[in-house]
Design an enzyme around this catalytic site. Sequence first.
Site, PDB file in Angstrom:
ATOM      1  N   ARG A 133       0.899  -1.218   0.093  1.00 25.31           N
ATOM      2  CA  ARG A 133       0.078  -0.120   0.042  1.00 25.31           C
ATOM      3  C   ARG A 133       0.844   1.281  -0.135  1.00 25.31           C
ATOM      4  NH1 ARG A 133      -5.335  -1.050   2.802  1.00 25.31           N
ATOM      5  NH2 ARG A 133      -5.606  -3.404   2.271  1.00 25.31           N
ATOM      6  N   HIS A 147     -21.451   2.326   8.816  1.00 24.95           N
ATOM      7  CA  HIS A 147     -21.624   3.026   7.489  1.00 24.95           C
ATOM      8  C   HIS A 147     -23.218   3.479   7.459  1.00 24.95           C
ATOM      9  CE1 HIS A 147     -17.689   2.337   6.063  1.00 24.95           C
ATOM     10  NE2 HIS A 147     -18.041   1.326   6.818  1.00 24.95           N
ATOM     11  N   THR A 183      -6.844   4.029  27.891  1.00 28.52           N
ATOM     12  CA  THR A 183      -6.481   4.838  26.671  1.00 28.52           C
ATOM     13  C   THR A 183      -7.061   6.271  26.975  1.00 28.52           C
ATOM     14  OG1 THR A 183      -6.283   5.037  24.318  1.00 28.52           O
ATOM     15  CG2 THR A 183      -8.520   4.522  25.086  1.00 28.52           C
ATOM     16  N   THR A 223     -19.747   5.016  14.631  1.00 26.19           N
ATOM     17  CA  THR A 223     -18.607   5.908  14.371  1.00 26.19           C
ATOM     18  C   THR A 223     -18.980   7.151  14.391  1.00 26.19           C
ATOM     19  OG1 THR A 223     -16.446   6.193  13.346  1.00 26.19           O
ATOM     20  CG2 THR A 223     -18.406   5.818  11.942  1.00 26.19           C
ATOM     21  N   LYS A 277     -17.129   8.885  10.071  1.00 28.51           N
ATOM     22  CA  LYS A 277     -17.827   8.723   8.777  1.00 28.51           C
ATOM     23  C   LYS A 277     -18.852   9.993   8.564  1.00 28.51           C
ATOM     24  CE  LYS A 277     -16.152   3.975   8.677  1.00 28.51           C
ATOM     25  NZ  LYS A 277     -14.622   4.382   8.362  1.00 28.51           N
ATOM     26  N   SER A 284     -19.696  -2.494   4.635  1.00 29.10           N
ATOM     27  CA  SER A 284     -18.833  -1.491   3.929  1.00 29.10           C
ATOM     28  C   SER A 284     -18.507  -1.565   2.710  1.00 29.10           C
ATOM     29  CB  SER A 284     -17.747  -0.935   4.926  1.00 29.10           C
ATOM     30  OG  SER A 284     -17.004  -2.211   5.174  1.00 29.10           O
TER      31      SER A 284
HETATM   32  N1  PLP Z   1     -16.715  -0.992  11.539  1.00 26.94           N
HETATM   33  C1  PLP Z   1     -16.757  -1.087  10.140  1.00 26.94           C
HETATM   34  C2  PLP Z   1     -17.760  -1.563   9.357  1.00 26.94           C
HETATM   35  C3  PLP Z   1     -15.889  -0.213   9.359  1.00 26.94           C
HETATM   36  O1  PLP Z   1     -15.793  -0.254   7.840  1.00 26.94           O
HETATM   37  C4  PLP Z   1     -14.895   0.515  10.034  1.00 26.94           C
HETATM   38  C5  PLP Z   1     -13.960   1.371   9.299  1.00 26.94           C
HETATM   39  O2  PLP Z   1     -13.943   1.607   8.272  1.00 26.94           O
HETATM   40  C6  PLP Z   1     -14.925   0.555  11.571  1.00 26.94           C
HETATM   41  C7  PLP Z   1     -15.866  -0.123  12.013  1.00 26.94           C
HETATM   42  C8  PLP Z   1     -13.944   1.408  12.277  1.00 26.94           C
HETATM   43  O3  PLP Z   1     -14.327   2.523  12.167  1.00 26.94           O
HETATM   44  P1  PLP Z   1     -13.394   3.831  12.822  1.00 26.94           P
HETATM   45  O4  PLP Z   1     -12.634   4.302  11.282  1.00 26.94           O
HETATM   46  O5  PLP Z   1     -14.203   4.820  13.416  1.00 26.94           O
HETATM   47  O6  PLP Z   1     -12.409   3.048  13.761  1.00 26.94           O
END
Ligand code: PLP
Length: 422
Positions: A36, A231, A291, A259, A262, A203
């Site tokens: 990558r 998502h 954390t 999240t 996004k 996703s």
């Molecule tokens: N769950 C899914 C289905 C995702 O696609 C992603 C990230 O793309 C995550 C969790 C993790 O999200 P975050 O970017 O907030 O760590």
Amino acid sequence: VLSFILRFVSYSFSKMNYKKYFSDELTSLKSQGLYRKFRQINRNQVNFPKATERFEGKERAVEVWCSNDYLNLSQHPLVILESVKVVKELGTGSGGTRNISGTSSYHADLESDLAELHNKEAALLFPSAYTANQSTLWTLCKKLEGCEVYSDELNHASMIQGIKNANVTTHVFKHNDIEHLEELLKTSNANTPKLIVFESLYSMEGLRSPIKEIVRLAKKYNALTYLDEVHSVGLYGPEGRGIAAELSVSDDIDIINGTLSKAFGQMGGYIAANSDIIDFIRSFAPGFIFTSSANPSIAAASIQAIQIAKKADILRANIRANSDLIREGLTEYDIPFLANDSHIIPIHLYDPELCKQAANVLIEEHGIYIQPIFYPTVPKGDERFRVTITPKHSASDAVSYTHLRAHETGRNIVCRHLLEKK
Ligand code: PLP
């Protein structure tokens, strides 16, 4: 002496060569086309999807066609204003873990708002949805003695990591396959704690899961349900409350994961559930306890972004309309894509090198940045583009780009490859 020399020689030959190991691994990755490289993309706050790429020491104008900043709220003036205001009030860091001076009033208010968003009693913030998934699932699996997990085969890496690390019995069911899930559940003992883990909108496919049917099975077999809505929050359901809310089954889902990074355009993740589950995870999950918490300005900006997202029906309609336009354009030019009714448009190329080549043509000849997606994000052989449209991609852009640019690039490259495969 001889035995010492032999031991020394054999040690010298067999000892671990770390430098060689790392270098060989990277060479192997490159030879498989799976290495990558990150493009340096500075998204323009005023006229997104326009952005500037720093490339070989120079800057060039590009347009972003693969952002997860779905509603473009990371660049919304009111969200920026709130973020800057709180940075000025409180500073740039939170100062510690949630336990040790890292809980501001903004963190607490955001958790209340997230609980309300999903119609749950409580919510808990994590540094990311990745950590939220990984740490919550790990904690549940470890603490629920004898726990067995039922996990969709296309679940996100964060969920898989949480489950795997806990080393519990895991049944992987075929993607969205209710019959297979029930077959597996049937073999379980009624007294065994069970956890069904799945996503509402996958996703990389943009396909929805059969939430209602999974809920029905969870009730029948007395399993807890864990749903990743990463998502879909902000984009689907009444006021962007997610797909479980759209289907009126939020109350039947035990734990919802989402999240802030996004559709809400910030950083961080969360779970929402009843207050006992949240208090349990708050008290036992290492990924929460050990954390530092997010900067309070991120929490404040998230509160603002959620408020805006709730009223963003027009933006949601625009995303849908623009995504449909792209699909119409692709159909017109015979470019195969995975059909779905979401904002995610997967265009398979089935080859990592070809995917990279096509992405290079798109950006170099047309200024369109679409990230090639390959292993481990998707299984080997399933390489693809994942086009996502925001409300700021105008309808006329969408039409002209699909017609002109997809015609020249996507069709030539994608179709040539598909023909070669046949
Ligand atoms: N769950 C899914 C289905 C995702 O696609 C992603 C990230 O793309 C995550 C969790 C993790 O999200 P975050 O970017 O907030 O760590």
